[in-house]
Design a protein around this motif. Structure first.
Motif, PDB file in Angstrom:
ATOM      1  N   LYS A   1     -22.154 -46.904  16.150  1.00 14.73           N
ATOM      2  CA  LYS A   1     -22.285 -45.610  16.057  1.00 14.73           C
ATOM      3  C   LYS A   1     -21.467 -44.475  16.843  1.00 14.73           C
ATOM      4  N   LYS A   2     -21.578 -43.462  16.000  1.00 12.37           N
ATOM      5  CA  LYS A   2     -20.698 -42.197  16.627  1.00 12.37           C
ATOM      6  C   LYS A   2     -21.612 -41.838  18.009  1.00 12.37           C
ATOM      7  N   TYR A   3     -20.907 -41.709  19.014  1.00 14.41           N
ATOM      8  CA  TYR A   3     -21.480 -41.092  20.213  1.00 14.41           C
ATOM      9  C   TYR A   3     -21.991 -39.632  20.074  1.00 14.41           C
ATOM     10  N   MET A   4     -23.203 -39.389  20.401  1.00 10.65           N
ATOM     11  CA  MET A   4     -23.629 -37.819  20.125  1.00 10.65           C
ATOM     12  C   MET A   4     -24.110 -37.281  21.320  1.00 10.65           C
ATOM     13  N   GLY A   5     -24.010 -38.110  22.536  1.00  4.53           N
ATOM     14  CA  GLY A   5     -24.620 -37.595  23.768  1.00  4.53           C
ATOM     15  C   GLY A   5     -23.774 -36.605  24.654  1.00  4.53           C
ATOM     16  N   PRO A   6     -24.294 -36.419  25.870  1.00  2.38           N
ATOM     17  CA  PRO A   6     -23.527 -35.225  26.397  1.00  2.38           C
ATOM     18  C   PRO A   6     -22.322 -35.960  26.931  1.00  2.38           C
ATOM     19  N   GLY A   7     -21.325 -34.958  27.397  1.00  4.55           N
ATOM     20  CA  GLY A   7     -19.796 -35.433  27.742  1.00  4.55           C
ATOM     21  C   GLY A   7     -19.790 -36.059  29.016  1.00  4.55           C
ATOM     22  N   TYR A   8     -18.640 -37.219  29.142  1.00  4.26           N
ATOM     23  CA  TYR A   8     -18.475 -37.957  30.170  1.00  4.26           C
ATOM     24  C   TYR A   8     -18.774 -37.122  31.564  1.00  4.26           C
ATOM     25  N   GLU A   9     -18.185 -36.189  31.796  1.00  5.94           N
ATOM     26  CA  GLU A   9     -18.265 -35.302  33.215  1.00  5.94           C
ATOM     27  C   GLU A   9     -19.527 -34.684  33.304  1.00  5.94           C
ATOM     28  N   ARG A  10     -20.048 -34.425  32.354  1.00  4.48           N
ATOM     29  CA  ARG A  10     -21.669 -33.927  32.462  1.00  4.48           C
ATOM     30  C   ARG A  10     -22.531 -35.186  32.993  1.00  4.48           C
ATOM     31  N   VAL A  11     -22.396 -36.173  32.344  1.00  2.11           N
ATOM     32  CA  VAL A  11     -23.135 -37.430  32.637  1.00  2.11           C
ATOM     33  C   VAL A  11     -22.905 -37.855  34.076  1.00  2.11           C
ATOM     34  N   TRP A  12     -21.676 -37.742  34.512  1.00  7.55           N
ATOM     35  CA  TRP A  12     -21.124 -37.970  35.979  1.00  7.55           C
ATOM     36  C   TRP A  12     -21.971 -36.973  36.914  1.00  7.55           C
ATOM     37  N   ARG A  13     -22.034 -35.713  36.581  1.00  5.20           N
ATOM     38  CA  ARG A  13     -22.527 -34.595  37.451  1.00  5.20           C
ATOM     39  C   ARG A  13     -23.980 -34.985  37.313  1.00  5.20           C
ATOM     40  N   ILE A  14     -24.799 -35.329  36.453  1.00 11.56           N
ATOM     41  CA  ILE A  14     -26.070 -35.782  36.379  1.00 11.56           C
ATOM     42  C   ILE A  14     -26.379 -36.646  37.215  1.00 11.56           C
ATOM     43  N   ARG A  15     -25.715 -37.670  37.392  1.00 14.85           N
ATOM     44  CA  ARG A  15     -25.821 -38.941  37.869  1.00 14.85           C
ATOM     45  C   ARG A  15     -25.637 -38.552  39.342  1.00 14.85           C
ATOM     46  N   SER A  16     -24.633 -37.675  39.997  1.00 17.08           N
ATOM     47  CA  SER A  16     -24.470 -37.486  41.145  1.00 17.08           C
ATOM     48  C   SER A  16     -25.557 -36.690  41.809  1.00 17.08           C
ATOM     49  N   ASP A  17     -25.962 -35.812  40.923  1.00 23.82           N
ATOM     50  CA  ASP A  17     -27.329 -34.647  41.485  1.00 23.82           C
ATOM     51  C   ASP A  17     -28.733 -35.415  41.233  1.00 23.82           C
TER      52      ASP A  17
END
Length: 498
Positions: free
Chosen positions: A37-53
């Motif tokens: 399926k086509k990925y429709m979620g948040p961008g890679y860098e945003r995901v990484w920021r969320i994980r970090s925070d």
């Protein structure tokens, strides 16, 4: 002739054929008709920021640039860019019959349409259908189940039951064991990398680990595996000197560390998982079982990773040791990735839990029960246990071929689709391959589309425990990728020689 004088990961003279004939070329991945399926979620860098925070960082993700996985089908995973990977780790030995297996998905969806959750204060049919089906897979005396949500929780409950039933407090597990990360299960676990500096092991004794590759004793005929160590072995047919020596050490623990004639129980993984796919010597666990029983204790088989046909010849790992446990714990492949686990024991032992209320809010909920039942049906209908035996044996023998030609491969071991490949700096000393070199190989495998687990106390063991739907073509691709990565490391280190 090729230079083979250096002590690192060199290539032995090639007297057998190789899949990877051109090491600059990535091995061809087996075909797959599924379209992610086509990925429709948040961008890679945003995901990484969320994980970090917002997330704990106690469990760092795999790889220098972690994968953002968003879709899966059977043995395949897909990242946010749509790139396909062969998952030879099965979500940490958890995906048993395949990512998003259609039959399991359908069972979960149908159950969710009618009833998600009530807890067990009411009766709901799927729980009882599942309990009956699951316990039918075990020895007759093991017919009472307590459902929970994780292997750690299951082992915690099992330790409580052992102590209540025997009236004793002391429990034994083995060095290099991993039994979970609740406070109680962390006490059973015996790897410093998984220990916090808090009291957790009161009454737990860690026996010498009977490891025939890294341990004091062991030889080339000591394991129940298609692949043996390269250590010399003086064992006569049907005997195992290493097993006898390790058993002697266990007797010493009983003699000096336990109250005379009293022990609550022995915990043992049928094959150690996170510890690096370590197998005990043949016959050892049966003798250990007899020693525990003669001292009033029970034997608890941790089948969190080895259960549900993964080892191939048997449905449960303890069967390869010729013993019948008093308590069995299970999780992971039980739900094919759905969070569920269980403790199964005898009615007599289970009755001891009635001394006080003990309740798992989500354990055995309707959706989990429907999923578990579907997983058992798929295991039977698709004969995944037989596939584990056939594909796993093929894979282990192909991996052993790599060991015979690459010095960095110190040991290949396992049973069925539970394999370990230990990388070393030096064959003779068995020093672990340095972390940087191991990570280089690991990253190269990922870049070629192969996902592998990592384990062992030194983090130098590839853990290969895929969904049980993999094929021989997948196994051959795995070997080809590893060979390509080993050859790349070989050439890199040969260039660094003076």
């Amino acid at each position: 002739m090729m230079n083979t004088s250096w002590k690192g990961c060199h290539l032995f003279p090639r007297n057998v054929w190789s899949i990877a004939t051109h090491y600059s070329t990535t091995p061809e991945m087996p075909a797959c008709e599924y379209q992610p399926k086509k990925y429709m979620g948040p961008g890679y860098e945003r995901v990484w920021r969320i994980r970090s925070d917002h997330l704990f960082k106690n469990a760092p993700p795999y790889y220098k640039r972690p994968l953002l996985i968003h879709d899966g089908y059977m043995q395949w995973l897909f990242d946010h860019r749509g790139r396909r990977y062969l998952d030879m780790f099965g979500g940490i030995v958890t995906v048993s019959v395949g990512h998003c297996h259609p039959k399991v998905v359908e069972a979960a969806a149908e159950q969710m349409k009618s009833l998600w959750h009530t807890t067990n204060i009411y009766l709901h049919p799927k729980l009882y259908e599942y309990a009956e089906k699951l316990t039918s897979k075990l020895p007759r005396k093991l017919k009472v189940a307590y459902f929970v949500n994780s292997g750690s929780e299951a082992n915690d409950v099992a330790m409580l039951l052992a102590r209540l039933h025997t009236g004793s407090h002391d429990v034994i597990s083995f060095c290099n064991a991993y039994h979970g990360m609740t406070l109680g299960a962390m006490g059973l676990t015996a790897m410093c990398t998984w220990k916090h500096a808090v009291p957790s092991a009161l009454g737990v004794h860690h026996a010498m680990n009977p490891d025939v590759y890294r341990g004091v004793w062991g030889g080339a005929r000591c394991r129940d595996s298609p692949v043996q160590t390269e250590r010399e072995c003086a064992c006569a047919p049907g005997a195992c000197e290493a097993g006898d020596q390790y058993y002697g050490q266990l007797e010493e623990l009983f003699k000096y560390s336990l109250p005379r004639g009293r022990v609550a129980g022995l915990f043992a993984e049928s094959i150690q998982g996170i510890g690096g796919t370590v197998q005990f010597p043949k016959g050892f666990l049966k003798k250990a079982y007899e020693l525990v029983k003669s001292n009033g204790g029970v034997y608890i088989a941790d089948e969190v990773q080895t259960g549900f046909g993964r080892t191939g010849e048997h449905f449960w790992g303890f069967e390869m040791h010729g013993v019948e446990p008093d308590i069995v714990t299970m999780a992971k492949g039980m739900g094919n990735g759905f969070p569920m686990a269980a403790v199964i024991t005898t009615p007599e032992i289970a009755s001891k839990a009635e001394q006080a209320l003990h309740f798992s809010t989500f354990g055995g909920n309707p959706v989990a029960s429907a999923v578990g039942l579907a997983v058992l049906q798929v295991i039977e209908e698709e004969e995944t246990q037989q596939r584990s035996h056939e594909v796993g044996t093929h894979l282990l023998r192909r991996l052993a071929d790599l060991r015979d030609r690459y010095q960095c491969v110190g040991d290949v071991r396992g049973k069925g689709l539970m394999a370990g490949v230990e990388l070393v700096e030096d064959r003779r000393s068995r020093r672990p391959l340095p972390a940087k070199s191991f990570v280089d190989v690991w990253e190269d495998c990922k870049d070629m589309g192969l996902l592998l687990g990592r384990g062992g106390l030194s983090g130098n063991v590839f853990r290969i425990k895929p969904p049980m739907c993999v094929t021989k073509e997948d196994a051959d691709f795995t070997v080809a990728v590893l060979e390509t990565a080993f050859q790349k490391l070989t050439e890199k280190r040969e260039r660094s020689l003076p």
